[in-house]
Design a protein around this motif. Structure first.
Motif, PDB file in Angstrom:
ATOM      1  N   UNK A 122      -4.820  17.326 -41.300  1.00 27.57           N
ATOM      2  CA  UNK A 122      -5.686  16.974 -40.170  1.00 27.57           C
ATOM      3  C   UNK A 122      -6.909  17.884 -40.135  1.00 27.57           C
ATOM      4  N   UNK A 123      -6.697  19.178 -40.398  1.00 29.39           N
ATOM      5  CA  UNK A 123      -7.830  20.112 -40.409  1.00 29.39           C
ATOM      6  C   UNK A 123      -8.752  19.805 -41.581  1.00 29.39           C
ATOM      7  N   UNK A 124      -8.177  19.472 -42.724  1.00 26.41           N
ATOM      8  CA  UNK A 124      -8.976  19.115 -43.903  1.00 26.41           C
ATOM      9  C   UNK A 124      -9.844  17.901 -43.604  1.00 26.41           C
ATOM     10  N   UNK A 162      -3.146  18.383 -34.315  1.00 31.56           N
ATOM     11  CA  UNK A 162      -3.441  17.100 -34.951  1.00 31.56           C
ATOM     12  C   UNK A 162      -4.238  16.202 -34.003  1.00 31.56           C
ATOM     13  N   UNK A 163      -3.801  16.125 -32.752  1.00 33.80           N
ATOM     14  CA  UNK A 163      -4.502  15.292 -31.760  1.00 33.80           C
ATOM     15  C   UNK A 163      -5.927  15.795 -31.551  1.00 33.80           C
ATOM     16  N   UNK A 164      -6.088  17.117 -31.405  1.00 27.04           N
ATOM     17  CA  UNK A 164      -7.420  17.682 -31.179  1.00 27.04           C
ATOM     18  C   UNK A 164      -8.347  17.381 -32.357  1.00 27.04           C
ATOM     19  N   UNK A 165      -7.844  17.563 -33.575  1.00 23.44           N
ATOM     20  CA  UNK A 165      -8.699  17.321 -34.746  1.00 23.44           C
ATOM     21  C   UNK A 165      -9.084  15.852 -34.844  1.00 23.44           C
ATOM     22  N   UNK A 206      -4.622   7.152 -44.216  1.00 20.90           N
ATOM     23  CA  UNK A 206      -3.335   7.511 -44.829  1.00 20.90           C
ATOM     24  C   UNK A 206      -2.618   8.650 -44.112  1.00 20.90           C
ATOM     25  N   UNK A 207      -3.361   9.680 -43.723  1.00 19.88           N
ATOM     26  CA  UNK A 207      -2.725  10.792 -43.017  1.00 19.88           C
ATOM     27  C   UNK A 207      -2.190  10.349 -41.667  1.00 19.88           C
ATOM     28  N   UNK A 208      -2.947   9.530 -40.959  1.00 19.12           N
ATOM     29  CA  UNK A 208      -2.473   9.032 -39.662  1.00 19.12           C
ATOM     30  C   UNK A 208      -1.211   8.188 -39.811  1.00 19.12           C
ATOM     31  N   UNK A 209      -1.124   7.382 -40.848  1.00 16.16           N
ATOM     32  CA  UNK A 209       0.066   6.556 -41.064  1.00 16.16           C
ATOM     33  C   UNK A 209       1.274   7.427 -41.349  1.00 16.16           C
ATOM     34  N   UNK A 258       6.341   9.746 -39.371  1.00 17.58           N
ATOM     35  CA  UNK A 258       7.228  10.892 -39.138  1.00 17.58           C
ATOM     36  C   UNK A 258       7.492  11.094 -37.650  1.00 17.58           C
ATOM     37  N   UNK A 259       6.446  11.042 -36.839  1.00 20.90           N
ATOM     38  CA  UNK A 259       6.594  11.284 -35.403  1.00 20.90           C
ATOM     39  C   UNK A 259       7.475  10.225 -34.751  1.00 20.90           C
TER      40      UNK A 259
END
Length: 199
Positions: A2-4, A100-103, A129-132, A137-138
């Motif tokens: 998320x930071x990336x 993750x939410x903030x980014x 892709x990262x969001x999926x 996972x969540x």
């Protein structure tokens, strides 16, 4: 990740300077250290308990709900141990979730300011892709940890634990490779789907 994505989209000209080798090593080390502390806390608390009767755990690995059920089998006072484990787990999980939410809030604000449709599409496809993977996972973890424990059978618990421990890592390469045109074409030929149309 998320930071990336945040740095790549919100500060693209500073990406090489911000996401250097040192930053990547620091992020990887913080994940390893927090994971080690997390597992050491669980392991230490489990071995410090004395048990009155059976201490069999019907699971293929010691996950948190099973450890909390195990604490109910103990003769010693486990209230403080339970509070420590739950507090540390909540802090670790919430801090990751908040970051993750903030980014992604910052990313979406930046993407919505991009004037061209193609630029917005490219930025969103970078994050998708990262969001999926994170959502997969969540949601599987939420299903595993927030279902009523009294109504669940041990077989269902095993299936749910297998679902959230195996499905996200297994789907990770598939989801991230869906941006590759060759993979899309091969999947289209294999399945006959027209889901992945060319732009």
């Amino acid at each position: 990740m998320a930071y990336d994505r945040y740095v790549a989209i919100c500060q693209p000209l500073h990406y090489e300077r911000v996401m250097n080798r040192r930053a990547c090593v620091q992020m990887a080390a913080s994940v390893w250290i927090s994971g080690s502390l997390f597992s050491a806390l669980h392991t230490g608390n489990t071995f410090a308990l004395t048990f009155c009767g059976g201490n069999m755990v019907d699971q293929f690995f010691c996950e948190i709900p099973k450890l909390l059920k195990l604490l109910k089998l103990t003769c010693s006072d486990s209230y403080l141990s339970e509070v420590q484990v739950l507090t540390f787990s909540a802090c670790l999980g919430l801090s990751c979730f908040v970051l993750i939410i903030f980014s992604y809030v910052q990313i979406f604000k930046t993407v919505l300011r991009i004037p061209s449709e193609q630029g917005r599409h490219k930025a969103f496809s970078t994050c998708l892709p990262h969001l999926i993977v994170v959502s997969l996972f969540v949601f599987t973890c939420i299903f595993a940890y927030l279902k009523p424990t009294s109504s669940s059978t041990s077989g269902l618990d095993l299936v749910v634990a297998l679902l959230y421990s195996m499905l996200p890592p297994m789907m990770n390469p598939v989801i991230y490779s869906m941006r590759n045109k060759d993979i899309k074409a091969a999947l289209r030929r294999l399945t006959g789907w027209t889901l992945f149309t060319k732009n």
